[in-house]
Structures are given as structure tokens and as C-alpha cells.
Design a protein around this motif. Structure first.
Motif, PDB file in Angstrom:
ATOM      1  N   MET A 106       0.849  -1.188   0.000  1.00  0.00           N
ATOM      2  CA  MET A 106       0.000   0.000   0.000  1.00  0.00           C
ATOM      3  C   MET A 106       0.884   1.237   0.000  1.00  0.00           C
ATOM      4  O   MET A 106       1.700   1.411   0.896  1.00  0.00           O
ATOM      5  CB  MET A 106      -0.909   0.008   1.231  1.00  0.00           C
ATOM      6  N   SER A 107       0.781   2.088  -1.017  1.00  0.00           N
ATOM      7  CA  SER A 107       1.596   3.289  -1.115  1.00  0.00           C
ATOM      8  C   SER A 107       1.169   4.310  -0.076  1.00  0.00           C
ATOM      9  O   SER A 107       0.036   4.319   0.389  1.00  0.00           O
ATOM     10  CB  SER A 107       1.458   3.885  -2.522  1.00  0.00           C
ATOM     11  N   HIS A 108       2.111   5.175   0.303  1.00  0.00           N
ATOM     12  CA  HIS A 108       1.838   6.194   1.306  1.00  0.00           C
ATOM     13  C   HIS A 108       0.807   7.181   0.768  1.00  0.00           C
ATOM     14  O   HIS A 108       0.927   7.676  -0.341  1.00  0.00           O
ATOM     15  CB  HIS A 108       3.123   6.925   1.673  1.00  0.00           C
ATOM     16  N   THR A 109      -0.197   7.472   1.573  1.00  0.00           N
ATOM     17  CA  THR A 109      -1.297   8.347   1.167  1.00  0.00           C
ATOM     18  C   THR A 109      -1.523   9.399   2.234  1.00  0.00           C
ATOM     19  O   THR A 109      -1.456   9.103   3.434  1.00  0.00           O
ATOM     20  CB  THR A 109      -2.593   7.537   0.972  1.00  0.00           C
ATOM     21  N   HIS A 110      -1.820  10.620   1.806  1.00  0.00           N
ATOM     22  CA  HIS A 110      -2.156  11.685   2.752  1.00  0.00           C
ATOM     23  C   HIS A 110      -3.650  11.983   2.673  1.00  0.00           C
ATOM     24  O   HIS A 110      -4.218  12.083   1.576  1.00  0.00           O
ATOM     25  CB  HIS A 110      -1.378  12.968   2.456  1.00  0.00           C
ATOM     26  N   TYR A 111      -4.274  12.111   3.840  1.00  0.00           N
ATOM     27  CA  TYR A 111      -5.677  12.484   3.937  1.00  0.00           C
ATOM     28  C   TYR A 111      -5.787  13.791   4.709  1.00  0.00           C
ATOM     29  O   TYR A 111      -5.117  13.976   5.732  1.00  0.00           O
ATOM     30  CB  TYR A 111      -6.487  11.406   4.661  1.00  0.00           C
ATOM     31  N   LYS A 112      -6.642  14.663   4.221  1.00  0.00           N
ATOM     32  CA  LYS A 112      -6.891  15.897   4.960  1.00  0.00           C
ATOM     33  C   LYS A 112      -7.525  15.565   6.309  1.00  0.00           C
ATOM     34  O   LYS A 112      -7.137  16.102   7.351  1.00  0.00           O
ATOM     35  CB  LYS A 112      -7.807  16.826   4.165  1.00  0.00           C
ATOM     36  N   THR A 113      -8.508  14.663   6.278  1.00  0.00           N
ATOM     37  CA  THR A 113      -9.212  14.254   7.489  1.00  0.00           C
ATOM     38  C   THR A 113      -9.501  12.763   7.412  1.00  0.00           C
ATOM     39  O   THR A 113      -9.768  12.229   6.334  1.00  0.00           O
ATOM     40  CB  THR A 113     -10.551  15.006   7.642  1.00  0.00           C
ATOM     41  N   LEU A 114      -9.461  12.099   8.563  1.00  0.00           N
ATOM     42  CA  LEU A 114      -9.749  10.672   8.625  1.00  0.00           C
ATOM     43  C   LEU A 114     -10.613  10.396   9.847  1.00  0.00           C
ATOM     44  O   LEU A 114     -10.390  10.955  10.918  1.00  0.00           O
ATOM     45  CB  LEU A 114      -8.453   9.871   8.714  1.00  0.00           C
ATOM     46  N   TRP A 115     -11.622   9.543   9.654  1.00  0.00           N
ATOM     47  CA  TRP A 115     -12.486   9.108  10.753  1.00  0.00           C
ATOM     48  C   TRP A 115     -12.363   7.590  10.910  1.00  0.00           C
ATOM     49  O   TRP A 115     -12.534   6.835   9.941  1.00  0.00           O
ATOM     50  CB  TRP A 115     -13.948   9.432  10.462  1.00  0.00           C
ATOM     51  N   ILE A 116     -12.076   7.124  12.127  1.00  0.00           N
ATOM     52  CA  ILE A 116     -12.098   5.694  12.428  1.00  0.00           C
ATOM     53  C   ILE A 116     -12.850   5.504  13.741  1.00  0.00           C
ATOM     54  O   ILE A 116     -12.804   6.357  14.631  1.00  0.00           O
ATOM     55  CB  ILE A 116     -10.693   5.078  12.533  1.00  0.00           C
ATOM     56  N   SER A 117     -13.552   4.412  13.855  1.00  0.00           N
ATOM     57  CA  SER A 117     -14.296   4.149  15.094  1.00  0.00           C
ATOM     58  C   SER A 117     -14.352   2.651  15.367  1.00  0.00           C
ATOM     59  O   SER A 117     -13.972   1.824  14.530  1.00  0.00           O
ATOM     60  CB  SER A 117     -15.718   4.715  15.002  1.00  0.00           C
ATOM     61  N   ASP A 118     -14.835   2.324  16.549  1.00  0.00           N
ATOM     62  CA  ASP A 118     -15.097   0.938  16.930  1.00  0.00           C
ATOM     63  C   ASP A 118     -13.881   0.040  16.715  1.00  0.00           C
ATOM     64  O   ASP A 118     -13.968  -1.013  16.100  1.00  0.00           O
ATOM     65  CB  ASP A 118     -16.323   0.419  16.169  1.00  0.00           C
ATOM     66  N   LEU A 119     -12.732   0.499  17.245  1.00  0.00           N
ATOM     67  CA  LEU A 119     -11.531  -0.323  17.210  1.00  0.00           C
ATOM     68  C   LEU A 119     -11.662  -1.478  18.193  1.00  0.00           C
ATOM     69  O   LEU A 119     -11.189  -2.576  17.948  1.00  0.00           O
ATOM     70  CB  LEU A 119     -10.290   0.506  17.567  1.00  0.00           C
ATOM     71  N   HIS A 120     -12.264  -1.215  19.332  1.00  0.00           N
ATOM     72  CA  HIS A 120     -12.450  -2.199  20.405  1.00  0.00           C
ATOM     73  C   HIS A 120     -11.113  -2.810  20.830  1.00  0.00           C
ATOM     74  O   HIS A 120     -10.979  -4.034  20.940  1.00  0.00           O
ATOM     75  CB  HIS A 120     -13.463  -3.267  19.987  1.00  0.00           C
ATOM     76  N   LEU A 121     -10.139  -1.935  21.068  1.00  0.00           N
ATOM     77  CA  LEU A 121      -8.866  -2.384  21.614  1.00  0.00           C
ATOM     78  C   LEU A 121      -9.118  -3.055  22.965  1.00  0.00           C
ATOM     79  O   LEU A 121      -9.855  -2.536  23.797  1.00  0.00           O
ATOM     80  CB  LEU A 121      -7.915  -1.201  21.784  1.00  0.00           C
ATOM     81  N   GLY A 122      -8.506  -4.206  23.167  1.00  0.00           N
ATOM     82  CA  GLY A 122      -8.760  -4.994  24.364  1.00  0.00           C
ATOM     83  C   GLY A 122      -9.673  -6.168  24.088  1.00  0.00           C
ATOM     84  O   GLY A 122      -9.809  -7.063  24.926  1.00  0.00           O
ATOM     85  N   HIS A 123     -10.294  -6.178  22.917  1.00  0.00           N
ATOM     86  CA  HIS A 123     -11.159  -7.288  22.514  1.00  0.00           C
ATOM     87  C   HIS A 123     -10.364  -8.198  21.577  1.00  0.00           C
ATOM     88  O   HIS A 123      -9.609  -7.731  20.730  1.00  0.00           O
ATOM     89  CB  HIS A 123     -12.393  -6.756  21.793  1.00  0.00           C
ATOM     90  N   ARG A 124     -10.553  -9.485  21.695  1.00  0.00           N
ATOM     91  CA  ARG A 124      -9.762 -10.434  20.914  1.00  0.00           C
ATOM     92  C   ARG A 124     -10.037 -10.332  19.417  1.00  0.00           C
ATOM     93  O   ARG A 124      -9.214 -10.766  18.596  1.00  0.00           O
ATOM     94  CB  ARG A 124     -10.011 -11.863  21.406  1.00  0.00           C
ATOM     95  N   ASP A 125     -11.177  -9.773  19.028  1.00  0.00           N
ATOM     96  CA  ASP A 125     -11.492  -9.670  17.607  1.00  0.00           C
ATOM     97  C   ASP A 125     -11.101  -8.332  17.001  1.00  0.00           C
ATOM     98  O   ASP A 125     -11.381  -8.094  15.819  1.00  0.00           O
ATOM     99  CB  ASP A 125     -12.980  -9.940  17.380  1.00  0.00           C
ATOM    100  N   CYS A 126     -10.464  -7.470  17.769  1.00  0.00           N
ATOM    101  CA  CYS A 126      -9.939  -6.223  17.210  1.00  0.00           C
ATOM    102  C   CYS A 126      -8.848  -6.544  16.201  1.00  0.00           C
ATOM    103  O   CYS A 126      -7.941  -7.329  16.483  1.00  0.00           O
ATOM    104  CB  CYS A 126      -9.375  -5.352  18.334  1.00  0.00           C
ATOM    105  N   LYS A 127      -8.940  -5.944  15.024  1.00  0.00           N
ATOM    106  CA  LYS A 127      -7.951  -6.177  13.964  1.00  0.00           C
ATOM    107  C   LYS A 127      -6.812  -5.155  14.094  1.00  0.00           C
ATOM    108  O   LYS A 127      -6.551  -4.354  13.196  1.00  0.00           O
ATOM    109  CB  LYS A 127      -8.614  -6.077  12.592  1.00  0.00           C
ATOM    110  N   ALA A 128      -6.139  -5.176  15.244  1.00  0.00           N
ATOM    111  CA  ALA A 128      -5.128  -4.173  15.552  1.00  0.00           C
ATOM    112  C   ALA A 128      -3.957  -4.209  14.574  1.00  0.00           C
ATOM    113  O   ALA A 128      -3.415  -3.162  14.216  1.00  0.00           O
ATOM    114  CB  ALA A 128      -4.625  -4.369  16.984  1.00  0.00           C
ATOM    115  N   GLU A 129      -3.559  -5.397  14.146  1.00  0.00           N
ATOM    116  CA  GLU A 129      -2.427  -5.495  13.224  1.00  0.00           C
ATOM    117  C   GLU A 129      -2.738  -4.818  11.895  1.00  0.00           C
ATOM    118  O   GLU A 129      -1.897  -4.111  11.326  1.00  0.00           O
ATOM    119  CB  GLU A 129      -2.060  -6.968  12.986  1.00  0.00           C
ATOM    120  N   HIS A 130      -3.946  -5.031  11.393  1.00  0.00           N
ATOM    121  CA  HIS A 130      -4.344  -4.390  10.139  1.00  0.00           C
ATOM    122  C   HIS A 130      -4.427  -2.879  10.303  1.00  0.00           C
ATOM    123  O   HIS A 130      -3.990  -2.117   9.429  1.00  0.00           O
ATOM    124  CB  HIS A 130      -5.693  -4.929   9.672  1.00  0.00           C
TER     125      HIS A 130
END
Length: 263
Positions: free
Chosen positions: A1-25
Motif C-alpha cells: 500500500m503506497s503512502h497516502t495523505h488524507y486531509k481528514t480521517l475518521w475511524i471508530s469501533d476499534l475495540h482495543l482490548g477485545h480479541r477480535d480487534c484487527k489491531a495489526e491491520h
């Protein structure tokens, strides 16, 4: 994946601490982008899950470190707590280091459109999700994620890309579709009352964007089932990013629909 710049980015529902969180991705995604403003739209840390089964893998720790590094290196980071990280809601209007905390706010895009940004749990009582809300919030949803986890391990062994079985099953449950529709409508009603152009939220792990009653509704999805985010470019165009679409090393984007073509 090539480096990309975004003016703004929204992410939610990471659920860090949950075994199904896709933290590596998520970490791989964040390592290959730069961003001007980053909105963390709730349920970043799954405090509910951590009170039941405490787990904190190194990848989850690295995500937190990366978010802190972004906030200290020029990216404006705003954290909008949801229901799974509800204790942080009391700090709305304050800052944790260089990370601002807000329950909800209005974002103005580069082309002048105003979007309300919030997690979305504000509408739970109004939506009255009933049986589906209880189902998706407890053991049945855990079972769905368990099936999803093992199904995708099998796909990995077969050298096939990730595919959200959990999302597919939900799409074929009538009560789930009705609940999503009620949630979407409640979001748009609130946005219309505030006289904004649209609303950006998370909460229900169902990434999509559409126009409803003149309001641009966008759900940025999650990093448990779908691995999605919402991005704004320098012109104000908004696109959903499907990180795991096609293969795990290349993002696919879904551009903003035209109002005349929206359902």
C-alpha cells in the motif's frame, strides 16, 4: 500500500482490548498514511470487554502508541467516546495530552459542508433496538464473531482474502436490517434538527453512506468485522476506505454518492 495523505480521517469501533480487534491491520494502515485531522469516533478501547476478560496484546499497545505519536507530530486528534469507553465522556471539552475529547462536534469540509460527528450511542433509547440490540450486544454477537474468526482463519489457510462472514449474516437477518434503518433515521433526524449537511458516526459496525431526506448519512464502520475508515481529500470529497477489500495490502475506496442516485 503506497503512502497516502488524507486531509481528514475518521475511524471508530476499534475495540482495543477485545480479541477480535484487527489491531495489526489497523497499525499497518496507520503506518502507511499521513493525516491532518484524525477523528476517533468512539469505542476505541473496549472497557466492557476488559472488565470481563482482560487482554492487551502488544499490537493493541502499538496502536495506542501510534495514535499518541500522530498527536505529537502535527496531526490534530479528536476522541469522541462511545458506549464501550463511556467513562471518558465525562472529560468532554478537555484534553488528554494533545488529544482533544468531545462528545460530539461539527466538522466543516474543505468545500464548506457541515457534518455532525458523534459515536451514535446517543440514539439507543430513541431507536429502541429491542431484541436485536440485546442480541448483538451480548453472547450471540460474541458467537457471531467467534464463527467469523475461525472462518477467516480457514480462508487464510486457503490463501484467500479476509471476508466478513459476521457482516454477511447480519445483512440477512430482518430484525438487524430494521434496527439499522431505525438507527440511520434517528441520526438523520438529529442532523436535520441541527441544520447541518450530514452526519458521521459509528456504533453499529455497518459502514455505508447514503442520502436520507437531504442529509448525507455516513457510518465509518469498525475494525472488528469490516476494517473501514472514512477519509476526506483536500477538495472536501468523502470516501469510505475498505482496507481489506481484495487483499490485505491494498485499500479500496467507495466515493460519495450523488444525492440523485441515493436510496
Amino acid at each position: 500500500m503506497s503512502h497516502t495523505h488524507y486531509k481528514t480521517l475518521w475511524i471508530s469501533d476499534l475495540h482495543l482490548g477485545h480479541r477480535d480487534c484487527k489491531a495489526e491491520h489497523l497499525l499497518h494502515f496507520l503506518e502507511n498514511i499521513s493525516v491532518g485531522t484524525l477523528y476517533l469516533v468512539g469505542d476505541i478501547i473496549d472497557m466492557w470487554e476488559m472488565t470481563r476478560h482482560f487482554r492487551w496484546p502488544e499490537a493493541h499497545n502499538l496502536v495506542i502508541k501510534k495514535l499518541m505519536l500522530l498527536s505529537e507530530s502535527g496531526t490534530r486528534v479528536i476522541y469522541l467516546p462511545g458506549n464501550h469507553d463511556a467513562p471518558l465522556q465525562r472529560y468532554s471539552g478537555m484534553a488528554f495530552g494533545k488529544i482533544d475529547i468531545a462528545r460530539e462536534l461539527i466538522h466543516t469540509t474543505a468545500d464548506g459542508k457541515r457534518y455532525l460527528v458523534l459515536h451514535g450511542d446517543q440514539f439507543d433509547d430513541e431507536v429502541t433496538l429491542g431484541r436485536f440490540h440485546a442480541w448483538i450486544g451480548d453472547k450471540a454477537y460474541d458467537l457471531l464473531l467467534f464463527i467469523n474468526r475461525w472462518y477467516n482463519r480457514y480462508r487464510f489457510w486457503q490463501k484467500r482474502e479476509y471476508w466478513s462472514l459476521a457482516g454477511f449474516i447480519k445483512q440477512h437477518i430482518k430484525s438487524a436490517n430494521l434496527a439499522i434503518a431505525r438507527y440511520r433515521q434517528a441520526c438523520c433526524n438529529y442532523a436535520k434538527a441541527l441544520e447541518v449537511d450530514g452526519i458521521i458516526c459509528g456504533h453499529i459496525h455497518h459502514p455505508e453512506q447514503r442520502y436520507l431526506g437531504g442529509i448525507h448519512y455516513i457510518n465509518d464502520g469498525d475494525w472488528v468485522e469490516n476494517c473501514t475508515a472514512l477519509a476526506e481529500d483536500k477538495y472536501g470529497n468523502l470516501s469510505l476506505i475498505h482496507y481489506l477489500s481484495g487483499c490485505p495490502w491494498q485499500c479500496a475506496t467507495e466515493s460519495e454518492p450523488h444525492p440523485s442516485k441515493a436510496a
